[in-house]
Design a protein around this motif. Structure first.
Motif, short mmCIF file in Angstrom:
data_model
loop_
_atom_site.label_atom_id
_atom_site.label_comp_id
_atom_site.label_asym_id
_atom_site.label_seq_id
_atom_site.Cartn_x
_atom_site.Cartn_y
_atom_site.Cartn_z
N TYR A 54 0.84 -1.20 0.00
CA TYR A 54 0.00 0.00 0.00
C TYR A 54 0.88 1.25 0.00
CZ TYR A 54 -3.67 3.29 1.05
OH TYR A 54 -4.53 4.36 0.98
N ASN A 55 1.89 1.25 0.86
CA ASN A 55 2.79 2.40 0.93
C ASN A 55 3.55 2.62 -0.38
OD1 ASN A 55 2.09 3.12 3.50
ND2 ASN A 55 3.75 2.01 4.47
N ALA A 56 3.74 1.56 -1.14
CA ALA A 56 4.41 1.65 -2.44
C ALA A 56 3.46 2.11 -3.53
CB ALA A 56 5.04 0.31 -2.80
N GLY A 57 2.17 2.29 -3.20
CA GLY A 57 1.20 2.77 -4.18
C GLY A 57 0.32 1.69 -4.77
N ILE A 58 0.51 0.45 -4.34
CA ILE A 58 -0.35 -0.65 -4.82
C ILE A 58 -1.51 -0.75 -3.84
CG2 ILE A 58 -0.49 -3.10 -5.39
CD1 ILE A 58 2.57 -2.95 -5.93
N THR A 59 -2.62 -0.11 -4.19
CA THR A 59 -3.74 0.03 -3.27
C THR A 59 -4.84 -1.01 -3.49
OG1 THR A 59 -4.77 1.61 -4.78
CG2 THR A 59 -3.35 2.51 -3.05
N THR A 60 -4.69 -1.85 -4.52
CA THR A 60 -5.71 -2.83 -4.87
C THR A 60 -5.23 -4.22 -4.47
OG1 THR A 60 -6.27 -1.40 -6.72
CG2 THR A 60 -7.23 -3.59 -6.72
N LEU A 61 -6.08 -4.95 -3.72
CA LEU A 61 -5.73 -6.27 -3.20
C LEU A 61 -6.68 -7.31 -3.76
CD1 LEU A 61 -5.64 -3.92 -0.82
CD2 LEU A 61 -4.68 -5.79 0.46
N ASP A 62 -6.12 -8.41 -4.26
CA ASP A 62 -6.91 -9.48 -4.85
C ASP A 62 -7.01 -10.65 -3.88
OD1 ASP A 62 -8.09 -11.11 -7.11
OD2 ASP A 62 -6.29 -12.27 -6.68
N THR A 63 -8.22 -11.20 -3.76
CA THR A 63 -8.46 -12.35 -2.91
C THR A 63 -9.60 -13.17 -3.51
OG1 THR A 63 -8.84 -13.07 -0.63
CG2 THR A 63 -10.01 -11.09 -1.35
N ALA A 64 -9.92 -14.29 -2.90
CA ALA A 64 -11.04 -15.13 -3.36
C ALA A 64 -11.48 -16.04 -2.22
CB ALA A 64 -10.64 -15.97 -4.56
N ASP A 65 -12.67 -16.56 -2.36
CA ASP A 65 -13.21 -17.44 -1.32
C ASP A 65 -12.39 -18.72 -1.15
OD1 ASP A 65 -14.09 -18.38 -3.83
OD2 ASP A 65 -15.90 -19.25 -2.97
N ILE A 66 -11.67 -19.13 -2.18
CA ILE A 66 -10.89 -20.38 -2.08
C ILE A 66 -9.44 -20.14 -1.63
CG2 ILE A 66 -12.29 -21.61 -3.77
CD1 ILE A 66 -10.00 -21.11 -5.81
N TYR A 67 -9.12 -18.91 -1.24
CA TYR A 67 -7.77 -18.58 -0.76
C TYR A 67 -7.67 -18.72 0.75
CZ TYR A 67 -7.01 -16.21 -5.32
OH TYR A 67 -6.89 -15.88 -6.64
N GLY A 68 -8.32 -19.69 1.32
CA GLY A 68 -8.23 -19.91 2.76
C GLY A 68 -8.69 -18.68 3.52
N PRO A 69 -7.92 -18.25 4.52
CA PRO A 69 -8.32 -17.09 5.33
C PRO A 69 -8.01 -15.74 4.68
CG PRO A 69 -6.26 -17.95 6.15
CD PRO A 69 -6.71 -18.88 5.04
N SER A 70 -7.63 -15.75 3.42
CA SER A 70 -7.22 -14.51 2.75
C SER A 70 -8.27 -13.40 2.86
CB SER A 70 -6.92 -14.80 1.28
OG SER A 70 -6.62 -13.62 0.59
N GLU A 71 -9.53 -13.70 2.60
CA GLU A 71 -10.56 -12.65 2.66
C GLU A 71 -10.64 -12.03 4.05
OE1 GLU A 71 -13.95 -13.48 -0.62
OE2 GLU A 71 -13.94 -14.87 1.07
N LEU A 72 -10.49 -12.85 5.08
CA LEU A 72 -10.54 -12.32 6.45
C LEU A 72 -9.34 -11.42 6.74
CD1 LEU A 72 -11.71 -15.53 8.33
CD2 LEU A 72 -13.07 -13.50 7.78
N ILE A 73 -8.17 -11.84 6.32
CA ILE A 73 -6.96 -11.06 6.58
C ILE A 73 -6.97 -9.76 5.76
CG2 ILE A 73 -4.44 -11.05 6.49
CD1 ILE A 73 -4.59 -14.13 6.95
N VAL A 74 -7.35 -9.86 4.49
CA VAL A 74 -7.47 -8.66 3.66
C VAL A 74 -8.51 -7.73 4.28
CG1 VAL A 74 -8.29 -7.80 1.42
CG2 VAL A 74 -6.63 -9.67 1.51
N GLY A 75 -9.60 -8.29 4.78
CA GLY A 75 -10.64 -7.48 5.43
C GLY A 75 -10.12 -6.72 6.63
N LYS A 76 -9.25 -7.35 7.40
CA LYS A 76 -8.64 -6.67 8.56
C LYS A 76 -7.81 -5.48 8.09
CE LYS A 76 -8.47 -10.59 11.70
NZ LYS A 76 -7.61 -11.50 12.48
#
Length: 104
Positions: A54-76
């Motif tokens: 994010y600090n480097a300017g990449i403000t968009t994060l990709d996740t999916a329901d099949i990425y394990g806990p990824s959606e929860l961590i990205v949500g945090k």
């Protein structure tokens, strides 16, 4: 504290139009690694990784329901950094006519 995107200029693109438009970074950081198939990790390290991107300017994060806990961590991260743009998808391995809409 809210982190502001840093001095690095990552190109963005505006999606949609009018009041519903969304500006996203053209480079997207994916988080399929959080599914855990490539080894263990600490959640705090994943969040620090998101902060660094994010600090480097990449403000968009990709996740999916099949990425394990990824959606929860990205949500945090998004909860702590409202300027971050999460993109997720529903992965379905059946034909559309076989999907029970109540499952979606």
């Amino acid at each position: 504290p809210v982190i502001s995107p840093a001095t690095t200029v990552v190109p963005t693109i505006r999606l949609g139009g009018g009041k519903s438009s969304l500006e996203v970074s053209r480079t997207i950081q994916g988080y399929w690694q959080l599914a855990g198939g490539h080894g263990s990790y600490r959640e705090v390290d994943a969040l620090e990784n998101m902060k660094a991107h994010y600090n480097a300017g990449i403000t968009t994060l990709d996740t999916a329901d099949i990425y394990g806990p990824s959606e929860l961590i990205v949500g945090k991260f998004v909860n702590s950094q409202p300027g971050a743009i999460p993109c997720t998808k529903f992965c379905c391995f059946r034909y559309l006519e076989e999907i029970n809409r109540a499952e979606v």
